[in-house]
Design a protein around this motif. Structure first.
Motif, PDB file in Angstrom:
ATOM      1  N   THR A 116       0.851  -1.190   0.000  1.00 27.76           N
ATOM      2  CA  THR A 116       0.000   0.000   0.000  1.00 27.76           C
ATOM      3  C   THR A 116       0.884   1.236   0.000  1.00 27.76           C
ATOM      4  N   TYR A 117       0.283   2.345  -0.367  1.00 21.81           N
ATOM      5  CA  TYR A 117       0.992   3.623  -0.315  1.00 21.81           C
ATOM      6  C   TYR A 117       0.019   4.719   0.065  1.00 21.81           C
ATOM      7  N   LEU A 159      -5.428  -2.369   5.907  1.00 28.76           N
ATOM      8  CA  LEU A 159      -5.614  -3.254   4.769  1.00 28.76           C
ATOM      9  C   LEU A 159      -5.143  -4.663   5.104  1.00 28.76           C
ATOM     10  N   THR A 160      -5.950  -5.630   4.747  1.00 32.94           N
ATOM     11  CA  THR A 160      -5.627  -7.036   4.965  1.00 32.94           C
ATOM     12  C   THR A 160      -5.787  -7.776   3.649  1.00 32.94           C
ATOM     13  N   THR A 161      -4.847  -8.662   3.366  1.00 34.64           N
ATOM     14  CA  THR A 161      -4.909  -9.480   2.163  1.00 34.64           C
ATOM     15  C   THR A 161      -5.023 -10.937   2.564  1.00 34.64           C
ATOM     16  N   VAL A 162      -5.968 -11.647   1.960  1.00 31.68           N
ATOM     17  CA  VAL A 162      -6.111 -13.091   2.158  1.00 31.68           C
ATOM     18  C   VAL A 162      -5.925 -13.745   0.800  1.00 31.68           C
ATOM     19  N   PHE A 163      -5.004 -14.692   0.726  1.00 30.50           N
ATOM     20  CA  PHE A 163      -4.741 -15.428  -0.506  1.00 30.50           C
ATOM     21  C   PHE A 163      -5.538 -16.726  -0.453  1.00 30.50           C
ATOM     22  N   LEU A 164      -6.440 -16.926  -1.413  1.00 31.59           N
ATOM     23  CA  LEU A 164      -7.329 -18.082  -1.418  1.00 31.59           C
ATOM     24  C   LEU A 164      -6.741 -19.238  -2.228  1.00 31.59           C
ATOM     25  N   PRO A 165      -7.187 -20.490  -1.947  1.00 32.39           N
ATOM     26  CA  PRO A 165      -6.639 -21.658  -2.651  1.00 32.39           C
ATOM     27  C   PRO A 165      -6.805 -21.614  -4.171  1.00 32.39           C
ATOM     28  N   ASP A 166      -7.817 -20.909  -4.678  1.00 32.60           N
ATOM     29  CA  ASP A 166      -8.018 -20.839  -6.132  1.00 32.60           C
ATOM     30  C   ASP A 166      -7.141 -19.766  -6.774  1.00 32.60           C
ATOM     31  N   ILE A 171      -9.031  -8.538  -0.657  1.00 34.92           N
ATOM     32  CA  ILE A 171      -8.344  -7.413  -0.022  1.00 34.92           C
ATOM     33  C   ILE A 171      -9.402  -6.528   0.610  1.00 34.92           C
ATOM     34  N   GLY A 172      -9.274  -6.285   1.899  1.00 38.88           N
ATOM     35  CA  GLY A 172     -10.238  -5.453   2.612  1.00 38.88           C
ATOM     36  C   GLY A 172      -9.530  -4.397   3.420  1.00 38.88           C
ATOM     37  N   THR A 173     -10.213  -3.303   3.690  1.00 35.90           N
ATOM     38  CA  THR A 173      -9.588  -2.223   4.451  1.00 35.90           C
ATOM     39  C   THR A 173     -10.640  -1.340   5.101  1.00 35.90           C
ATOM     40  N   SER A 174     -10.193  -0.579   6.054  1.00 38.57           N
ATOM     41  CA  SER A 174     -10.980   0.545   6.555  1.00 38.57           C
ATOM     42  C   SER A 174     -10.387   1.777   5.880  1.00 38.57           C
ATOM     43  N   VAL A 175     -11.168   2.795   5.705  1.00 38.52           N
ATOM     44  CA  VAL A 175     -10.684   3.973   4.991  1.00 38.52           C
ATOM     45  C   VAL A 175     -10.931   5.250   5.772  1.00 38.52           C
TER      46      VAL A 175
END
Length: 182
Positions: A116-117, A159-166, A171-175
């Motif tokens: 992120t930046y 910001l949080t990133t979750v890498f899924l098996p597929d 990617i989710g965040t508060s703003v």
């Protein structure tokens, strides 16, 4: 200014997961120099680690010269010069703050990484995908890079990133927004 970071690989085995339980954490003396590896990172900090299937360690972080990096150690703790350019992939992020928010090594050893930046008048995220050899996956985004810029945001702190098996990512965040209304 050149900064040297020390990385160690402590061996912590967790009972109940098929590993033996140890009473203390110890450095792997066979790794680099008695468990510590040194490498030059220009005023930056590695902040995410994952491993490829062959045991090589992938790490990523931010640098003081407005770049982010992804690098690779061999299993013996030396920099793997066959990865990227002399062991590193670098990406210039401009003159604003940057932070790594996710790193993963897929089963085929390819590497997605999210940064992120924040800057005056906006914030955003950059998704980088590298092949197993540290070179950009040109089938993804624009030469291996996808960017989402958001005007009127101060930053993306949660910001949080979750890498899924597929192989997809969530990617989710508060703003926090800026407003002329106060």
């Amino acid at each position: 200014m050149k900064t040297t970071w020390f990385i160690s690989l402590p061996l912590l085995f967790i009972g109940g997961l098929g590993f033996s339980q140890e009473s203390s954490v110890r450095l792997d003396a066979a790794f680099a120099h008695n468990g510590y590896a040194m490498f030059p990172v220009n005023g930056g900090m590695p902040s995410a680690i994952d491993w490829q299937s062959d045991g090589k360690m992938i790490w990523a972080g931010e640098m003081a010269n407005n770049q982010v990096f992804i690098g690779r150690f061999k299993t013996d703790g030396t920099i793997d010069s066959s990865f990227g350019t002399s062991g590193f992939y670098y990406l210039a992020m401009g003159s604003y703050s940057r932070c790594i928010k996710g790193l993963k090594v897929w089963e085929d050893n390819s590497i997605p990484c999210v940064f992120t930046y924040g800057k005056q008048g906006g914030a955003g995220l950059v998704n980088v995908r590298l092949n197993a050899n540290g070179m950009p996956d040109v089938s993804f985004g624009n030469q291996g890079i996808s960017e989402a810029a958001f005007s009127n945001l101060v930053n993306l702190p949660k910001l949080t990133t979750v890498f899924l098996p597929d192989r997809s990512q969530v990617i989710g965040t508060s703003v926090y927004t800026t407003s002329s209304n106060g």
